[in-house]
Write an enzyme that holds these catalytic residues in place. Structure first.
Site, PDB file in Angstrom:
ATOM      1  N   ARG A  40       0.832  -1.202   0.000  1.00 45.84           N
ATOM      2  CA  ARG A  40       0.000   0.000   0.000  1.00 45.84           C
ATOM      3  C   ARG A  40       0.870   1.257   0.000  1.00 45.84           C
ATOM      4  NH1 ARG A  40      -5.528   1.740   0.770  1.00 45.84           N
ATOM      5  NH2 ARG A  40      -6.300  -0.378   0.667  1.00 45.84           N
ATOM      6  N   GLU A  76      -9.573   5.908   7.351  1.00 44.98           N
ATOM      7  CA  GLU A  76      -8.143   6.146   7.194  1.00 44.98           C
ATOM      8  C   GLU A  76      -7.765   7.412   6.425  1.00 44.98           C
ATOM      9  OE1 GLU A  76      -8.006   2.131   5.556  1.00 44.98           O
ATOM     10  OE2 GLU A  76      -6.129   1.873   6.642  1.00 44.98           O
TER      11      GLU A  76
END
Lengths: 502, 768
Positions: B323, B725
């Site tokens: 990621r 997030e």
């Protein structure tokens, strides 16, 4: 629960009723009594060291016949220290109908709880504010930040909680929510009892009884607010067969004002001790608010901080710079039975090394004497820490100079975080004394100050940083003495953005 | 102030779209919301404490618990020899022993548990267990690990075009090297598990976990049982933030091993210091890069090397480091780019998921680069950022070959620049700084573009159950977990609106592996997207059953039956919800249903990393002003303005709460939250006394959050977007504002690592 040490009876008032617990060990914490013995699970353990505030409860205590409320950390507070007090937790403050107290309702309405684990602690800090203001009226955002600095939240970012603090005063107080002062005072008075002479947790109510107990029990663990010793229990897993608590000694609960000094009793909380210091020297206000969080200041004492002699105790550099002295007392046997003996020494002479001092086994710190300000005094105390509030300083520097006629007439400088004990910067004082108060003098003294200590590197800061900042702080003192405004973020707390529309 | 308009709650006929209070708020403030340590203990419960390695690396020759076992109140000791099933956890890399065997790999590694009548006795006894270890030299930094090619997983390289050639022809180039520290989750509720043996070798596990399904899987694996013998339940966590994704499983497994040996219920509640020492944190990263750009600041070539400090095992380090690669572009088109990612093995805690999951570690690089290019060219950093944004028609494909279809970056950033008066303030600050000798201000406006979906495509599925009882009350259960983020509140609102009943009629219940099986972790911001949709589908099935029933009564089509305001309305008759439910039950109509959802469109190649790993992107931007003290490096955050994209908000107050909370947590990561390991690998900052998360006083009075007014362009539940997030990365604006202030003070912003403690700021300002 099978306490390994013998226990004794503990009584406190909860919701107007007396709670009696038998066989509570002398080193049992209030949090464990609430959660494990009474099965009251509202109060949470977040850290077990008084740093997160999840365990905050409010104590009600009779002070000069009046009911006084203070938020404290239950996780490091010895249970027996609340004997004879009222204890309020988050499950105690709503109305019997279930209607929420304004401190709770405001948190709901402002969306102040997310995961909810810190919430009972915040609610109790808010309840403490509510009781100590006119039903929550007039609480500013700044005041809320100061009073909630000992409560951590990891979810919300605090904005809604600060809103709740400011808005709870606007909410109605449901019937049955108010603290029944009369009934509580009556219940507390009914609880008053003569202290037993021989219990594992001893909390004498007079100075002479305290000193005699100390002489009789040299092995007892002495505690005052227990905000450091509490961690020896929760973190180092120490056990104490006997505890001697100094905080009930009436004589030591006072701050006395004399012509040339004030005397702060060893049982005076940090909150009250700092209030007395700030009254004399208003410039200490922010420093006093940055000393731990409110629940620690409400439990901890200046005497305990001094007696402990931790190198990171923030009060000592200031007290050293102020020229404070400590009065040590003990019980001296005489033909007639005995009497109080005392000696007085300068604070910096108390310490001999890392957490070691000159005290006799039967001596206790009884008073801290702080000289009152003089006309020529220039005083500043600087605390450098990673976080602004509720943090231990990497460096603490307190400077007190008397400057008359452009010349330094006296100098006393205390430094913390630079050595194994809080220390006096004697070489730097010498470099300043008798010199003209000029930039050249200051530049030279900055070098002396940097050379005077050999700080270590640790998790708070590197030696190089401490070394550099020591000198820079003296420079800041110089610049401030020259009238430079707005060079210290502490004074710029609440600094406004440029050009931002409100 | 962001206080929502409370009047909306009273007036609305819909449950979603208004700022309802968190479903547990009233219980939380009253102290009656139950966390695992608050559950009344079953008779015979033992309390456990972990026995932790005092050495970072060594051969383990033995553990001697004899001194602990004689302590009054101690009931037993368990270690690797007591494991009935596989002694290796069923973790991603199958590289984590349940209890240390043969070797120790970090200080804090658990070698066993002491069981006692109470927790304090267990903790006291655990320290009496003696470790016999032959010490080996530890590897403590990712650089050392990289030099030794010591990795938990193989390196990954992602390329587009020819970065070397682009750098060679670039009019300007810059090189950089810096490090970003890890982060402790510091969930206020520490890790905890409570394991109850049931009959016939079945188990009931209470776990404070974001992933009950994995806890179930791990416990059954280590006990040598089938999954169906283990039930895992979690009503709520006192915070998770990624720290209770895999880490919670370890505790449950340890407690289960002890419970099966001693045949007693076992509770393991970690002391905070043990929690710090044992559990993984956000991955610290080290970077080096070369970037090329033209006179306008337009990027034309980037070579980036990222070293992730993974700790001693793989855990989730693979997808975390992936990621970081996927987010090294953040908002910007990278034409010729080569990214190398190394998953370094060190003798520290095994670093794990933490809000953003590697995304923040990717985003911060490119944001640093944008500011550095601007300073190098003497341009405004906002202009350089705008110049490099992804395009709409072209320059719209990421370095992993996903087309950015829903790009709102430019209007969002320019709107925020206007509302925050960024340009006027930027000028005013320069002027103010010229006359301020000690205090200097800085400002930065940084964006975020965050990919929404688990990169492990299989996790993008969810199930839910909706039960309607004969009195008309509704219960919803789904595979997600509640950690404070308001998932249950949002899901209940979705179900209420789908059934046309008041919000209060719907109750969300505890996550439970015996209700919805095989559920994914509540992670990747996907809780509402996945579970909300699954619950919507479950509710729709019940509604369809009721609509068919009413259609049969009234002779209309089922599609003509509407569900609103607690009423069921056909073209000919309006009935109360409860009446229809009662009648339907009497006519043997099914009043409950499951629902299942899987995210459409996503796919990618795990080897080349190319494809469409994300269903859509969430966007946001923050403008932050700071002031620094050039004598000490101390600073204050002066003002924050945020504009963030949550699509069509299901609950604005909850979404704003997520944005504010994430921002402050991101700010903490980059400012005061410093993890310090000493040269023996001992974590010195292992409690809130030494590890400093933001406190009330760190939040500026001017802290404004606005929501972008546009629904998700993809078909997501109720038009919403994920929110957990993405706003975390807005905290990077604080870091860039500090670097701006350092530059304005004549210092070296390039020299500033993160976290930017006062010491780090002063080092960049004056060097020492």
């Amino acid at each position: 629960m099978k306490p390994q040490t013998s226990g004794q009876t503990l009584r406190f008032v909860r919701r107007g009723e007396t709670v009696t617990l038998n066989h509570v060990a002398p080193d049992r914490t209030l949090l464990d009594v609430l959660r494990e013995d009474l099965h009251l699970s509202a109060t949470k353990e977040g850290c077990g060291e008084g740093d997160c505030g999840a365990c905050t409860v409010v104590l009600g205590e009779l002070v000069d016949g009046q009911l006084r409320h203070r938020a404290i950390n239950s996780c490091i507070r010895m249970a027996h220290s609340v004997d004879g007090m009222a204890v309020y937790t988050a499950e105690d403050i709503a109305a019997p109908t279930g209607e929420l107290h304004p401190a709770q309702e405001a948190m709901v309405q402002c969306h102040g709880s997310q995961c909810g684990f810190c919430t009972p602690g915040f609610v109790m800090s808010l309840f403490g504010m509510y009781q100590n203001t006119d039903k929550g009226q007039g609480i500013t955002r700044e005041q809320a930040q100061v009073d909630l600095s000992g409560n951590l939240c990891r979810c919300t970012g605090y904005r809604p909680i600060l809103d709740a603090a400011q808005q709870m005063g606007d909410l109605p107080l449901p019937a049955g929510c108010a603290v029944d002062v009369g009934a509580t005072v009556a219940a507390l008075k009914a609880l008053k009892k003569k202290p037993a002479a021989d219990t594992p947790y001893l909390r004498p109510t007079t100075l002479s009884a305290l000193l005699q107990a100390r002489a009789a029990r040299p092995k007892a663990q002495v505690v005052a607010g227990c905000t450091d010793v509490g961690l020896w229990v929760t973190k180092q897993h120490k056990r104490f067969e006997q505890v001697l608590d100094v905080t009930a000694a009436r004589e030591l609960q006072r701050v006395e004002t004399y012509k040339h000094h004030i005397a702060i009793g060893a049982a005076v909380s940090l909150t009250d001790a700092f209030a007395a210091l700030v009254k004399e020297r208003p410039q200490l206000k922010t420093f006093s608010q940055r000393f731990a969080g409110l629940p620690v200041r409400n439990s901890g004492t200046l005497g305990g901080n001094v007696a402990n002699g931790s190198p990171i105790g923030d009060s000592m550099p200031l007290l050293i710079a102020l020229g404070a002295s400590v009065v040590l007392m003990r019980w001296k046997k005489t033909a007639a039975g005995g009497e109080i003996a005392h000696r007085e020494l300068r604070l910096e002479d108390l310490y001999t090394g890392y957490r070691t001092n000159v005290m006799r086994p039967d001596e206790l710190v009884a008073w801290i004497k702080v000289p009152r300000p003089t006309q020529d005094e220039k005083l500043a105390v600087y605390k450098i820490s990673k976080r602004f509030d509720d943090d231990i300083s990497a460096i603490c520097l307190a400077i007190r100079l008397e400057i008359a006629g452009g010349v330094v007439r006296s100098a006393s400088i205390g430094a913390g975080g630079v050595a194994a004990t809080p220390a006096r910067a004697r070489h730097t004082e010498a470099a300043l004394l008798g010199q003209p108060w000029t930039e050249d003098t200051v530049m030279a003294a900055m070098d002396t100050l940097r050379g005077e200590f050999q700080p270590i590197s640790d998790m708070r800061a590197s030696a190089a940083y401490r070394h550099t900042v020591l000198g820079n702080l003296l420079r800041r003192f110089w610049l401030e003495s020259q009238g430079q405004q707005a060079i210290n973020l502490e004074q710029l707390n609440g600094l406004k953005s440029l050009e931002v529309t409100a | 102030m962001n206080a929502p308009d409370l009047k909306l709650v009273a007036d609305s006929t819909r449950a979603a779209g208004v700022s309802r209070f968190h479903e547990s708020a009233r219980a939380q403030v009253a102290g009656t919301a139950t966390y695992i340590d608050d559950i009344p203990e079953v008779r015979g419960t033992l309390h456990a404490a972990p026995v932790c390695s005092p050495i970072a690396h060594g051969k383990l020759k033995g553990l001697d618990a004899s001194a602990a076992l004689v302590l009054p109140g101690v009931q037993g000791f368990v270690s690797a020899a007591d494991i009935p099933g596989d002694p290796i956890l069923a973790a991603f890399g199958h590289d984590e022993p349940v209890f240390a065997q043969d070797k120790v790999l970090f200080i804090g590694q658990v070698g066993g548990l002491i069981l006692a009548d109470d927790a304090m006795t267990a903790r006291r006894a655990a320290r009496l267990v003696k470790w016999d270890i032959e010490t080996l030299p530890p590897v403590l930094t990712p650089q050392e690990a990289h030099a030794a090619q010591s990795y938990v997983l193989p390196p990954v390289h992602v390329k587009r075009g020819d970065a070397a050639a682009a750098l060679a022809r670039a009019p300007h180039t810059l090189e950089g090297r810096f490090e970003v520290g890890g982060q402790e989750h510091l969930y206020l509720e520490g890790q905890i598990a409570y394991v109850l043996p049931l009959e016939q070798n079945q188990w009931w596990v209470y776990s404070s976990t974001q992933h009950p399904g994995e806890v179930q899987h791990w416990v059954s694996h280590v006990l040598g049982l089938h999954n169906h013998a283990v039930k895992v339940e979690c009503r709520r966590m006192g915070g998770g933030f990624g720290g209770k994704e895999t880490q919670a499983g370890h505790l449950a497994v340890w407690a289960a091993v002890a419970a099966q040996k001693l045949k007693r219920p076992v509770k393991l509640r970690l002391d905070r210091d043990d929690d710090f020492m044992i559990t993984g944190k956000r991955h610290p990263f080290a970077y080096s890069y070369q970037v090329g750009f033209d006179d306008s600041g337009l990027l034309c070539g980037l070579k980036l090397e990222m070293l992730a400090n993974c700790g001693f095992s793989a855990d989730l380090s693979g997808p975390v480091a992936d990621r970081a690669i996927f987010h090294a572009d953040n908002a910007y088109f990278l034409e010729d780019v080569a990214v190398s990612s190394y998953r370094c093995k060190t003798n520290t805690q095994s670093h794990t998921a933490f809000r953003g999951f590697g995304g923040p570690q990717g985003v911060i690089v490119i944001e640093r680069i944008m500011s550095d290019i601007a300073r190098h060219l003497g341009l405004d950093a906002l202009d350089v950022r705008l110049r490099n944004l992804y395009g709409i028609e072209n320059r719209n494909v990421t370095h992993y070959q996903m087309q950015v279809e829903d790009n709102i970056l430019e209007p969002l950033m320019t709107t925020l620049a206007q509302t925050s008066r960024y340009r006027e303030r930027h000028e005013a600050i320069a002027e103010w700084n010229a006359s301020s000798s000690v205090i200097k201000r800085g400002i930065a406006l940084t964006p975020v573009k965050f990919g929404i979906s688990f990169t492990a495509t299989l996790f993008n599925q969810a199930g839910a159950l909706v039960h309607v009882y004969t009195d008309g009350s509704v219960q919803v259960n789904h595979g997600g977990t509640e950690m404070g983020q308001g998932l249950n509140t949002k899901v209940a609102a979705i179900v209420a609106d789908e059934l046309g009943v008041p919000f209060e009629r719907v109750l969300s219940t505890a996550s439970d592996t015996s209700k919805v099986p095989n559920a994914s972790a509540t992670a990747a911001s996907s809780g509402t997207d996945l579970n909300g949709r699954a619950a919507q589908f479950a509710a729709r099935n019940v509604r369809d059953n009721l609509a068919s029933f009413v259609a049969g009564l009234d002779g209309c089509g089922a599609g003509a039956v509407r569900f609103v305001n607690g009423q069921i309305i056909s073209p000919s008759k309006t009935r109360q919800w409860e009446d229809v439910v009662g009648a339907a039950y009497a006519n043997r109509i099914q009043l409950w249903s499951d629902g299942f959802y899987r995210t459409p469109k996503i796919h990618y190649d795990k080897v080349t990393m190319l494809g469409r790993p994300f269903y859509y992107f969430s966007y946001g931007a923050a403008c932050t002003e700071v002031a620094i003290d050039t004598l000490t490096g101390e600073y204050r955050v002066v003002a924050v303005d945020i504009l963030h994209d949550v699509g069509q908000s299901i609950n604005p107050a909850i979404d704003i709460g997520q944005i504010e909370g994430a921002f402050v947590q991101g700010m903490g990561w980059l400012t005061t939250e410093q993890l310090v390991w000493n040269n023996k690998g001992y974590l010195q900052t292992h409690a809130p006394s030494t590890y400093k998360i933001p406190a009330t006083g760190d939040v500026p009075e001017h802290f404004k959050v606005a929501l972008w007014p546009e629904p998700n362009r993809e078909d997501n539940v109720f038009g919403s977007k994920a929110v957990g997030e993405p706003p975390f990365m807005l905290g990077i604006s604080v870091y860039e504002a500090l670097r701006d202030a350092v530059a304005q003070a004549g210092g070296q912003p390039d020299a500033m690592n993160a976290p930017a403690t006062a010491e780090e700021v002063l080092r960049a300002v004056q060097g020492f």
